[in-house]
Design an enzyme around this catalytic site. Structure first.
Site, PDB file in Angstrom:
ATOM      1  N   ARG A  14       0.820  -1.375   0.034  1.00 60.70           N
ATOM      2  CA  ARG A  14      -0.057  -0.091   0.121  1.00 60.70           C
ATOM      3  C   ARG A  14       0.932   1.359  -0.166  1.00 60.70           C
ATOM      4  O   ARG A  14       0.425   2.358  -0.572  1.00 60.70           O
ATOM      5  CB  ARG A  14      -0.908  -0.016   1.345  1.00 60.70           C
ATOM      6  CG  ARG A  14      -1.942   0.950   1.257  1.00 60.70           C
ATOM      7  CD  ARG A  14      -2.966   0.766   2.154  1.00 60.70           C
ATOM      8  NE  ARG A  14      -2.506   0.845   3.627  1.00 60.70           N
ATOM      9  CZ  ARG A  14      -3.036   0.815   4.664  1.00 60.70           C
ATOM     10  NH1 ARG A  14      -4.462   0.276   4.611  1.00 60.70           N
ATOM     11  NH2 ARG A  14      -2.557   0.672   5.982  1.00 60.70           N
TER      12      ARG A  14
ATOM     13  N   LYS B 281      -2.677   6.459   1.629  1.00 64.30           N
ATOM     14  CA  LYS B 281      -2.456   6.770   2.959  1.00 64.30           C
ATOM     15  C   LYS B 281      -1.297   7.878   2.805  1.00 64.30           C
ATOM     16  O   LYS B 281       0.022   8.077   3.177  1.00 64.30           O
ATOM     17  CB  LYS B 281      -2.009   5.620   4.006  1.00 64.30           C
ATOM     18  CG  LYS B 281      -2.333   5.822   5.484  1.00 64.30           C
ATOM     19  CD  LYS B 281      -2.046   4.386   6.009  1.00 64.30           C
ATOM     20  CE  LYS B 281      -2.348   4.639   7.437  1.00 64.30           C
ATOM     21  NZ  LYS B 281      -3.410   5.197   8.087  1.00 64.30           N
TER      22      LYS B 281
ATOM     23  N   GLU C   8     -16.009   6.241   4.879  1.00 66.56           N
ATOM     24  CA  GLU C   8     -15.283   5.855   6.413  1.00 66.56           C
ATOM     25  C   GLU C   8     -15.045   7.040   7.193  1.00 66.56           C
ATOM     26  O   GLU C   8     -15.814   7.764   7.236  1.00 66.56           O
ATOM     27  CB  GLU C   8     -13.805   5.557   5.728  1.00 66.56           C
ATOM     28  CG  GLU C   8     -12.994   6.547   4.996  1.00 66.56           C
ATOM     29  CD  GLU C   8     -11.737   5.821   4.774  1.00 66.56           C
ATOM     30  OE1 GLU C   8     -11.137   4.987   5.456  1.00 66.56           O
ATOM     31  OE2 GLU C   8     -11.111   6.394   3.744  1.00 66.56           O
TER      32      GLU C   8
END
Ligand code: PLP
Ligand code: COI
Length: 341
Positions: free
Chosen positions: A82, A184, A220
């Site tokens: 990721r 992220k 989220e």
């Protein structure tokens, strides 16, 4: 190895400096070999790209002590992958997966005295991150970078631990439809800071963000994905291209199907249907699974039938199975547990 004198059961989710951290620098198109250092501070030029244009991405994973005394981490390969995706989207060089895992090994070993003992309720949080370090004043990417990884012992992300929390539907957006919500990047969190301070001031634990385009679909929270349970025990998680692909959520969907024999579905979830769910939880490395008892949508209260006292039964089973795998009590799927030798 003697553990540090820390009252593990009192730890919250806060930074506490540990002994060593890993640093590698990227220059002239290559990463250097990387070192462990005791120096927790970073000195950079005033015009470094990180300070001006926020060229930064990060990861979060944890080290656990298992029942039989090993130190393990959970699926660090997925954090490495990721972070490579995040770096690519931000025009940063990728830190190779094998080197990421080697850095995890080194940094956890060097701080083994801070890995909380089995059963303490605490874990060692590992924070890898990368930033553009050379001076940049026109808007463009840096060409020198630093990758770092530090550790800090942590307890529960939300104060009450496993007590259900109350969240509100946010009027602020977290991510644009074709923006950076799926990676992220620190910039996603910068734009959530006002929303979280405001939520706390209004007495809520977190924000539920909706899709920015239509404001009808659940995305989220600031630091975790949603898991819902239907009244007929199906596990549902929102599908969206602008949410972070949580490793915890991906693992829980597998656990639901393969360990608990439940149906598990990733699909769009509308705000309108939230009132029909039986249970709701926030899942992530820091949050583990934090149950949600109440969701407030502009004064309208949605009370989950699981209530404000305990986790609902399905979320509890998911929690027990996931943490059982992480702490070595339950046989893991192949490749999920990485032992720090
Ligand atoms: N969503 C956001 C915005 C997060 O910051 C995190 C934390 O990492 C998650 C979801 C959960 O992801 P993971 O389970 O990989 O920790
Ligand atoms: C994590 O769960 O690792 C995160 O990065 C979330 C953050 C809000 C602490």
């Amino acid at each position: 190895m003697e553990k540090k004198d820390i009252d593990w059961s009192k730890l919250g989710f806060a930074y506490q400096q540990t002994d060593m951290r890993y640093v590698s620098n990227y220059k002239d198109g290559a990463w250097d070999e990387g070192v462990l250092t005791a120096d927790a501070n970073i000195t950079l030029n005033e015009c470094a790209c990180i300070f001006q244009y926020c060229q930064e991405c990060f990861e979060g994973l944890k080290a656990y002590t298992t029942e039989d005394g090993r130190i393990v981490t959970f699926r660090p390969d997925l954090n490495a992958e990721r972070m490579m995706d995040s770096a690519a989207r931000l025009e940063m060089p990728q830190f190779p997966k094998e080197r990421f895992i080697d850095a995890v090994n080194q940094v956890v070993k060097a701080n083994a005295a801070y890995v909380p003992p089995f059963g303490s309720g605490a874990t060692l949080y590992i924070r890898p991150y990368m930033m553009g370090t050379n001076p940049v004043i026109g808007v463009k990417p840096a060409d020198e970078f630093q990758f770092r990884m530090f550790t800090t012992p942590v307890g529960p992300y939300f104060k009450g631990g496993a007590k259900p929390i109350t969240i509100r539907v946010s009027d602020f957006d977290r991510a644009a439809p074709h923006g950076t919500g799926h990676i992220k990047a620190g910039l996603n969190y910068a734009m959530s800071l006002h929303a979280i301070v405001d939520a706390h001031q209004q007495g809520y634990d977190e924000n539920m963000y909706l899709d920015a385009a239509t404001r009808t679909k659940v995305e989220e929270t600031g630091g975790a994905n949603f898991i819902f349970v239907t009244k007929d025990n199906k596990v549902v998680t929102p599908k969206s291209r602008s949410i972070l692909p949580s490793i915890t959520r991906r693992s829980l969907m597998y656990v639901a199907k393969e360990y608990l024999g439940l149906e598990a579905e990733e699909r769009e979830v509308t705000l309108e249907e939230v009132k029909d769910f039986a249970e709701c939880g926030l899942c992530g490395t820091a949050a583990v699974i934090s149950p949600v008892g109440k969701i407030v949508d502009h004064g309208k209260e949605i009370l989950l039938p699981s209530g404000m006292d305990d986790m609902g039964p399905v979320i509890k089973k998911l929690y027990d199975t996931l943490t059982g795998i992480q702490m070595g009590r339950i046989e893991p799927p192949k490749g999920w547990i990485h032992v720090i030798e």
